[in-house]
Design a protein around this motif. Structure first.
Motif, PDB file in Angstrom:
ATOM      1  N   GLY A 195     -29.392 -43.786  12.355  1.00 13.63           N
ATOM      2  CA  GLY A 195     -30.744 -44.333  12.477  1.00 13.63           C
ATOM      3  C   GLY A 195     -31.731 -43.652  11.551  1.00 13.63           C
ATOM      4  O   GLY A 195     -32.592 -44.302  10.943  1.00 13.63           O
ATOM      5  N   SER A 239     -28.558 -56.158  11.876  1.00 12.07           N
ATOM      6  CA  SER A 239     -27.900 -55.523  13.008  1.00 12.07           C
ATOM      7  C   SER A 239     -26.405 -55.447  12.755  1.00 12.07           C
ATOM      8  O   SER A 239     -25.835 -56.246  12.015  1.00 12.07           O
ATOM      9  CB  SER A 239     -28.166 -56.309  14.305  1.00 12.07           C
ATOM     10  OG  SER A 239     -27.613 -57.616  14.210  1.00 12.07           O
ATOM     11  N   VAL A 285     -30.604 -47.745  18.112  1.00 10.12           N
ATOM     12  CA  VAL A 285     -29.218 -47.290  17.995  1.00 10.12           C
ATOM     13  C   VAL A 285     -28.644 -47.091  19.387  1.00 10.12           C
ATOM     14  O   VAL A 285     -29.322 -46.613  20.298  1.00 10.12           O
ATOM     15  CB  VAL A 285     -29.111 -45.971  17.183  1.00 10.12           C
ATOM     16  CG1 VAL A 285     -29.586 -46.182  15.759  1.00 10.12           C
ATOM     17  CG2 VAL A 285     -29.899 -44.841  17.834  1.00 10.12           C
ATOM     18  N   VAL A 287     -25.158 -41.578  16.253  1.00 10.61           N
ATOM     19  CA  VAL A 287     -26.001 -42.765  16.044  1.00 10.61           C
ATOM     20  C   VAL A 287     -27.408 -42.385  15.607  1.00 10.61           C
ATOM     21  O   VAL A 287     -28.062 -43.123  14.863  1.00 10.61           O
ATOM     22  CB  VAL A 287     -26.027 -43.670  17.299  1.00 10.61           C
ATOM     23  CG1 VAL A 287     -24.682 -44.336  17.498  1.00 10.61           C
ATOM     24  CG2 VAL A 287     -26.449 -42.914  18.552  1.00 10.61           C
ATOM     25  N   ILE A 310     -26.405 -50.962  16.018  1.00  8.51           N
ATOM     26  CA  ILE A 310     -27.548 -50.448  15.262  1.00  8.51           C
ATOM     27  C   ILE A 310     -28.351 -51.643  14.771  1.00  8.51           C
ATOM     28  O   ILE A 310     -27.785 -52.625  14.276  1.00  8.51           O
ATOM     29  CB  ILE A 310     -27.095 -49.590  14.066  1.00  8.51           C
ATOM     30  CG1 ILE A 310     -26.243 -48.417  14.553  1.00  8.51           C
ATOM     31  CG2 ILE A 310     -28.294 -49.077  13.272  1.00  8.51           C
ATOM     32  CD1 ILE A 310     -25.402 -47.780  13.486  1.00  8.51           C
TER      33      ILE A 310
END
Length: 353
Positions: free
Chosen positions: A184, A269, A147, A180, A259
């Motif tokens: 994740g 992704s 991330v 982030v 990510i």
């Protein structure tokens, strides 16, 4: 009808929360509290909020059912516990606490008072992230998650509380890193942490790197003593790995949030952008999914700042639904516990440098 009170009259309340709140028929913003009465008065006049308070006791005695907390980070636990103990539901901006222990204390109060206590992890409600989450399950057993959120010139209001360790709890890691890391962790099954490591640093001439979308003449001259970039790695008990890279002011052409989930069956992704920015040129958000045999699927979404505003609306609606008794686990207080646990262990790991 749910009566809402707001604690704190900063940028995020004025520009993100209140524009959404005043358009929602199922709620009414009744009261605002801020220690700066002049600022609170300006916000209340702008959005027609009837009650202004500069005393928390009077604020909690007003006819409100729930509060949104958007104050400096070091006050989040204090106001959360005060609100819950006063019989109010709580939606709290990140980080909702500096330690796992502090959140668990608030959770205990929420349970004892039978009140909702929710972290404001707004990016879970973005349509691109919802789509990404559904596709990520195609990857099989997750081995690695990467991330990142990189800004070109995005230090928020240097020399105010946001860049002061005592008040903010940290720098870029606890600020945009929280967002982030939460995303994740959605793909980690066993969140027990085996090890943590962190590299971090600062940029020179920070005043030249300030975020132009978040300029505010607050008149504070607090010590700027937090990291502006950080790279971290968390290894969980099942040996899956979370890699984190965040930067407020990097030598890049534009802002970006990325990510990646790598699993036994494939890799997915997303190249997107969280938050608010005037440093991007792309027209589209792109999600790419690759299977082991290199089969490729692509999905696109429009790239604009309205995407973030809609996520705030959906976060508020989710909070109201929980208050009204809806049973869902899309976002829970435990998600904040896991995120703070990661950040706390990363900061602890650097003390050994």
């Amino acid at each position: 009808m749910i009566n809402i009170g707001i604690i704190g009259c900063g940028w995020i309340v004025e520009k993100a929360y209140l524009p959404q709140l005043i358009e929602m028929e199922e709620i009414k913003v009744c009261s605002v509290y801020d220690s700066d009465y002049k600022k609170a008065n300006r916000i209340c006049k702008k959005y027609n909020v009837p009650n202004i308070f500069d005393n928390p006791g009077d604020f909690f005695s007003s006819p409100i059912d729930a509060v949104i907390i958007a104050t400096p980070n070091n006050t989040h636990s204090y106001y959360t516990n005060l609100a819950l103990s006063s019989g109010k539901h709580v939606l709290c901006e990140k980080p909702i606490a500096f330690s796992k222990e502090a959140i668990e204390t608030s959770v205990s109060i929420a349970k004892a008072c039978n009140k909702i206590f929710l972290p404001a992890f707004v990016n879970r409600f973005r349509k691109d992230i919802i789509k990404f989450g559904k596709l990520a399950h195609l990857c099989g057993n997750v081995k690695e998650i990467e991330v990142s959120w990189i800004r070109k010139s995005g230090i928020p209001r240097p020399s105010t509380w946001i860049t002061n360790r005592e008040k903010a709890g940290g720098g870029v890691l606890i600020d945009i890193g929280t967002h982030v890391i939460d995303i994740g962790l959605m793909f980690v099954l066993d969140k027990s942490i085996k090890s943590a490591s962190l590299l971090h640093g600062n940029v020179d001439e920070v005043q030249k790197k300030r975020a132009q979308w978040n300029v505010n003449d607050e008149g504070q001259k607090l010590l700027f003593d937090v990291e502006t970039w950080a790279r971290g790695e968390i290894v969980f008990s099942d040996d899956s790995i979370l890699k984190i890279h965040v930067n407020w002011s990097a030598d890049v052409s534009e802002d970006t949030t990325k990510i990646k989930v790598i699993g036994t069956n494939g890799t997915i992704s997303i190249n997107t952008l969280f938050g608010f920015s005037n440093n991007f040129t792309r027209d589209n958000i792109e999600i790419l999914y690759y299977t082991k045999n290199e089969k490729r699927e692509a999905y696109t979404f429009p790239m604009d700042n309205d995407f973030a505003m809609k996520a705030f609306r959906d976060l508020i609606k989710y909070f109201i639904a929980l208050i009204n008794g809806k049973n869902t686990n899309f976002l829970q207080t435990s998600d904040a516990i896991y995120t703070v646990d990661v950040i706390e262990k990363l900061y602890i790991s650097r003390k050994g440098e």
